[in-house]
Design a protein around this motif. Structure first.
Motif, PDB file in Angstrom:
ATOM      1  N   ASN A   1     -11.827   4.441   1.304  1.00  0.00           N
ATOM      2  CA  ASN A   1     -11.391   5.616   0.565  1.00  0.00           C
ATOM      3  C   ASN A   1     -10.088   4.788  -0.309  1.00  0.00           C
ATOM      4  O   ASN A   1      -9.941   3.699  -0.126  1.00  0.00           O
ATOM      5  N   GLY A   2      -9.728   5.797  -1.343  1.00  0.00           N
ATOM      6  CA  GLY A   2      -8.820   5.013  -2.407  1.00  0.00           C
ATOM      7  C   GLY A   2      -7.481   5.534  -1.995  1.00  0.00           C
ATOM      8  O   GLY A   2      -6.622   5.259  -2.767  1.00  0.00           O
ATOM      9  N   HIS A   3      -7.430   5.912  -0.774  1.00  0.00           N
ATOM     10  CA  HIS A   3      -5.889   6.313  -0.410  1.00  0.00           C
ATOM     11  C   HIS A   3      -5.884   6.341   1.262  1.00  0.00           C
ATOM     12  O   HIS A   3      -6.912   6.434   1.887  1.00  0.00           O
ATOM     13  N   PHE A   4      -4.698   6.636   1.870  1.00  0.00           N
ATOM     14  CA  PHE A   4      -4.785   7.061   3.314  1.00  0.00           C
ATOM     15  C   PHE A   4      -3.609   7.719   3.471  1.00  0.00           C
ATOM     16  O   PHE A   4      -2.567   7.753   2.638  1.00  0.00           O
ATOM     17  N   ILE A   5      -3.521   8.730   4.197  1.00  0.00           N
ATOM     18  CA  ILE A   5      -2.173   9.251   4.824  1.00  0.00           C
ATOM     19  C   ILE A   5      -1.567   8.631   5.705  1.00  0.00           C
ATOM     20  O   ILE A   5      -1.950   8.291   6.950  1.00  0.00           O
ATOM     21  N   GLY A   6      -0.319   8.194   5.561  1.00  0.00           N
ATOM     22  CA  GLY A   6       0.479   7.370   6.202  1.00  0.00           C
ATOM     23  C   GLY A   6       2.033   7.552   6.239  1.00  0.00           C
ATOM     24  O   GLY A   6       2.394   8.570   5.614  1.00  0.00           O
ATOM     25  N   GLN A   7       2.819   6.630   6.585  1.00  0.00           N
ATOM     26  CA  GLN A   7       4.455   6.706   6.412  1.00  0.00           C
ATOM     27  C   GLN A   7       4.642   5.043   6.158  1.00  0.00           C
ATOM     28  O   GLN A   7       4.022   4.279   6.265  1.00  0.00           O
ATOM     29  N   SER A   8       6.047   5.337   5.664  1.00  0.00           N
ATOM     30  CA  SER A   8       6.756   3.879   5.259  1.00  0.00           C
ATOM     31  C   SER A   8       7.499   3.684   6.721  1.00  0.00           C
ATOM     32  O   SER A   8       8.067   4.331   7.048  1.00  0.00           O
ATOM     33  N   ILE A   9       7.385   2.315   7.031  1.00  0.00           N
ATOM     34  CA  ILE A   9       8.356   2.019   8.081  1.00  0.00           C
ATOM     35  C   ILE A   9       9.064   0.681   7.700  1.00  0.00           C
ATOM     36  O   ILE A   9       8.675  -0.057   6.825  1.00  0.00           O
ATOM     37  N   GLN A  10      10.227   0.763   8.090  1.00  0.00           N
ATOM     38  CA  GLN A  10      11.188  -0.218   7.314  1.00  0.00           C
ATOM     39  C   GLN A  10      11.454  -1.776   8.531  1.00  0.00           C
ATOM     40  O   GLN A  10      11.516  -1.413   9.496  1.00  0.00           O
ATOM     41  N   ILE A  11      11.201  -2.626   7.888  1.00  0.00           N
ATOM     42  CA  ILE A  11      11.146  -4.104   8.692  1.00  0.00           C
ATOM     43  C   ILE A  11      12.402  -4.950   8.412  1.00  0.00           C
ATOM     44  O   ILE A  11      12.339  -4.992   6.992  1.00  0.00           O
ATOM     45  N   ASN A  12      13.085  -5.053   8.866  1.00  0.00           N
ATOM     46  CA  ASN A  12      14.322  -6.325   8.673  1.00  0.00           C
ATOM     47  C   ASN A  12      13.934  -7.593   9.381  1.00  0.00           C
ATOM     48  O   ASN A  12      13.568  -7.550  10.604  1.00  0.00           O
ATOM     49  N   GLN A  13      13.560  -8.592   8.582  1.00  0.00           N
ATOM     50  CA  GLN A  13      13.259  -9.875   9.070  1.00  0.00           C
ATOM     51  C   GLN A  13      14.163 -10.842   8.409  1.00  0.00           C
ATOM     52  O   GLN A  13      14.214 -11.229   7.307  1.00  0.00           O
ATOM     53  N   ASP A  14      14.848 -11.395   9.345  1.00  0.00           N
ATOM     54  CA  ASP A  14      16.102 -12.425   9.124  1.00  0.00           C
ATOM     55  C   ASP A  14      16.877 -11.917   7.880  1.00  0.00           C
ATOM     56  O   ASP A  14      17.090 -12.668   6.936  1.00  0.00           O
TER      57      ASP A  14
END
Length: 709
Positions: free
Chosen positions: A365-378
């Protein structure tokens, strides 16, 4: 006989064969990653009698005129000749039933068939099936097998909106959904402008109370099951999701607010028929009951039927493919999902192997239903797009924790997790077992959340996770998964109620799960492709959800067939099929191959104005060890004379003519010759014959295939 299968809502079985050896493919659901084995006991049998069915009877029985319609015409079940021949077949079946009562009293007839095949379905109850063959006028006895379900931005991919602008929205067209029932009260199906057509709603005789399962949109309510307590009510959401894609009302606003644009089915004014063959949550259905549903849809006068279901395809006689072919001969356009057992060859399931069905592969598809997760790396922050889980595994509260890459079981955590995960978010690779198993194993070790990393390129997929999983679970893409954990100090944060409509660069790419051809009969399938990944549509209870599978691709094509049927009422099933195959488009990011997508991704607007139709629409040369020639007939369907230029890769095939001059409405024939000489044994040779108008503005493609013996 009803088998329970956990969370098998998008499963379609297939067969993997190579070098003459046929092996059962792993059957699995793209949403749950569940593998399921077929444990059918073979208690049901179909007894076919010698007389031809109504759809195929061309005369020969004294006193009864032929009932077979002209090629592609729709069978009229009210015709006096049809009724007379049906009565004759009924008397023949009556003779067999009388014999059965005398010779095999324990056996019980559970279904009768006349329109698509002539015979009866029998529950053996311990009787040796060889006994069933001894009755009068028996042609063959076939074991019934178990089938299972094959499970807004997609409109731009299949290009159906121009037809809406022209006023074509499927008005008056009736689409049978042979699936798990339709939630007729879902607001996606509430359209006050529709009037119930004459003769509807249809429910079985003596079941007037079932009219409560119908509406001015859902005009048929039937159920096909050995369970006497079964009703047409939608229990699982598979059929409701399929129905929404076909004919959900135009301009529907997502009540959750996640989808920013308004939603619509492909043919928003089409009628729907509920032919419920899965009247329970996550169950299978016997061939004989699915066959009865097809028979009923023909009798009810449905124009199109969608079958997002399947089972292993095996060489030899296949009852359901025969019925699908006969239903197409009776004038009902049959649309079937290809299966979810890709990417290996020869994985297309039954009844997707039916010659006259439109068998559908899946693209992203041209999209998906999702969410943003925040990652902190170093110490550096990065937001990743992730797909969620349901009904368990939801992010119900803010979840924070340091990330731990699970190393157990090739990093897939299928056999348990050794280390303590208390307060941690586990990072686990996709594959080898269900999402429920992975997340449960992490939960048991004290994890506060799980991030599944995809094992194939493309978008992450919404996951089906059982409700026993109480910790949040999300999936990230393969690329993001590879990036995760590269630092020395990594943590993550998930926020509740933060669903987003996320645009994707993966649109039109072939999905990894989509089954590939050739079939076990070495014929060319699938026929076309449509959107089948992260499809957002209706589910039981009034909500919306994303699901993936060729189950989700097929209803896009069923809806397209409804649009074309309204716009071109004189088109027959083979015309609709030819137009969609011939005008298909290329996939993104790789070679477009007939064994993967047939004619290509459907383009409904181009199909409406196809410059020509080929018959057959694709060429299957089969397994060859010597030169072979097949013909195709080209018809000029434009409003003026055309000179068509015809081209093919000369290394793959030779043509008898490189051009055809045809007046309006006229036909011409071209011979296509292939040779395996000098080709590698076991090799699949495939390509497209390109037919172009003289001015070069319009073109169709005819896919072809052969395997070297």
């Amino acid at each position: 006989m009803k088998k329970k299968w956990r969370m098998s809502t998008i499963l379609l079985l297939g067969i993997f064969a190579l070098s003459g050896i046929t092996l059962p493919a792993l059957a699995w659901d793209p949403n749950s990653d569940e593998e399921v084995k077929d444990n059918a006991k073979g208690e049901y049998y179909f007894v076919e009698l010698k007389d031809e069915s109504v759809a195929t009877y061309d005369g020969g029985v004294k006193g009864y005129k032929a009932t077979q319609v002209a090629e592609g015409d729709q069978l009229d079940v009210k015709d006096s000749n049809v009724k007379a021949y049906e009565k004759y077949l009924s008397s023949k079946r009556g003779q067999y039933k009388s014999w059965l009562k005398k010779k095999a009293l324990q056996a019980k007839v559970v279904e009768d068939y006349a329109l698509t095949l002539n015979g009866v379905a029998v529950k053996a109850n311990g009787i040796n099936p060889a006994v069933l063959k001894q009755g009068p006028d028996v042609k063959r006895v076939v074991k019934s097998i178990q089938y299972r379900p094959a499970m807004n931005a997609s409109h731009s991919i299949i290009n159906d909106k121009p037809l809406w602008t022209m006023g074509y929205k499927g008005s008056g067209v009736k689409v049978a959904v042979i699936d798990g029932g339709i939630d007729q009260d879902h607001p996606f199906f509430k359209d006050p402008s529709l009037k119930v057509p004459e003769g509807f709603p249809k429910v079985p005789a003596g079941k007037d109370e079932w009219k409560s399962y119908t509406s001015n949109k859902v005009i048929v309510a039937r159920v096909f099951s050995p369970e006497t307590s079964a009703t047409p009510k939608a229990i699982g959401s598979h059929g409701t999701h399929v129905a929404g894609t076909i004919a959900g009302k135009s301009g529907y606003k997502d009540p959750s607010g996640v989808a920013k644009s308004r939603l619509s089915g492909v043919a928003p004014k089409a009628y729907l028929g509920n032919y419920n063959v899965f009247p329970c949550d996550s169950c299978s259905a016997e061939t004989i009951y699915i066959a009865a549903a097809v028979e009923a849809a023909v009798k009810d006068g449905m124009d199109v039927a969608n079958m997002s279901l399947g089972a292993p395809a095996e060489p030899g006689f296949d009852l359901l493919t025969e019925i699908v072919n006969d239903a197409a001969d009776a004038g009902m356009t049959m649309v079937v999902s290809a299966g979810n057992n890709g990417p290996g060859p020869m994985t297309v399931g039954s009844p997707g192997t039916a010659d006259k069905a439109i068998t559908v592969a899946a693209v992203a598809n041209g999209h998906f239903i999702g969410q943003s997760i925040q990652i902190n790396q170093d110490g550096k922050d990065k937001a990743l797009s992730a797909a969620g889980a349901s009904p368990g595994g939801k992010v119900n509260a803010e979840t924070k924790g340091s990330l731990v890459k699970v190393e157990d079981g090739d990093k897939k955590a299928c056999s348990g997790i050794a280390g303590d995960l208390t307060g941690k978010i586990a990072v686990i690779k996709r594959g080898d077992c269900t999402f429920t198993i992975k997340t449960s194993n992490a939960q048991d070790k004290g994890a506060v959340g799980v991030i599944i990393t995809n094992n194939v390129p493309g978008d992450p997929a919404t996951m089906t996770v059982e409700e026993k999983v109480k910790i949040p679970a999300v999936m990230v893409s393969q690329a993001d998964g590879d990036w995760l954990g590269q630092g020395k100090s990594v943590s993550a944060s998930m926020l509740p109620n933060a669903l987003l409509d996320i645009k994707s660069d993966a649109a039109k790419t072939l999905t990894y799960f989509s089954s590939r051809g050739p079939t076990v009969h070495y014929t060319l399938k699938p026929d076309v492709a449509a959107v089948g990944e992260n499809v957002y549509s209706s589910v039981v209870g009034g909500g919306l959800s994303s699901l993936s599978g060729t189950s989700m691709a097929a209803p896009h094509v069923a809806g397209a067939a409804a649009l074309l049927k309204e716009a071109r009422p004189d088109w027959k099933p083979e015309d609709i099929k030819a137009a969609l195959i011939g005008t298909g488009g290329n996939i993104k990011g790789g070679d477009t191959k007939p064994l993967e997508v047939g004619g290509g991704i459907i383009n409904v607007f181009k199909a409406l104005y196809t410059p020509a139709m080929a018959s057959p629409a694709s060429l299957s040369f089969g397994l060859v060890d010597k030169e072979k020639t097949l013909n195709f007939t080209l018809k000029n369907v434009t409003k003026q004379e055309q000179t068509y230029q015809i081209r093919v890769d000369k290394n793959l095939a030779k043509l008898s003519s490189s051009s055809l001059q045809l007046a309006k409405g006229k036909k011409g024939t071209v011979k296509v010759t292939i040779s395996p000489v000098g080709k590698k044994a076991g090799e699949d040779l495939q390509g497209y014959i390109k037919v172009q108008t003289e001015d070069g503005r319009d073109q169709i493609r005819i896919p072809f295939h052969y395997r070297v013996k």
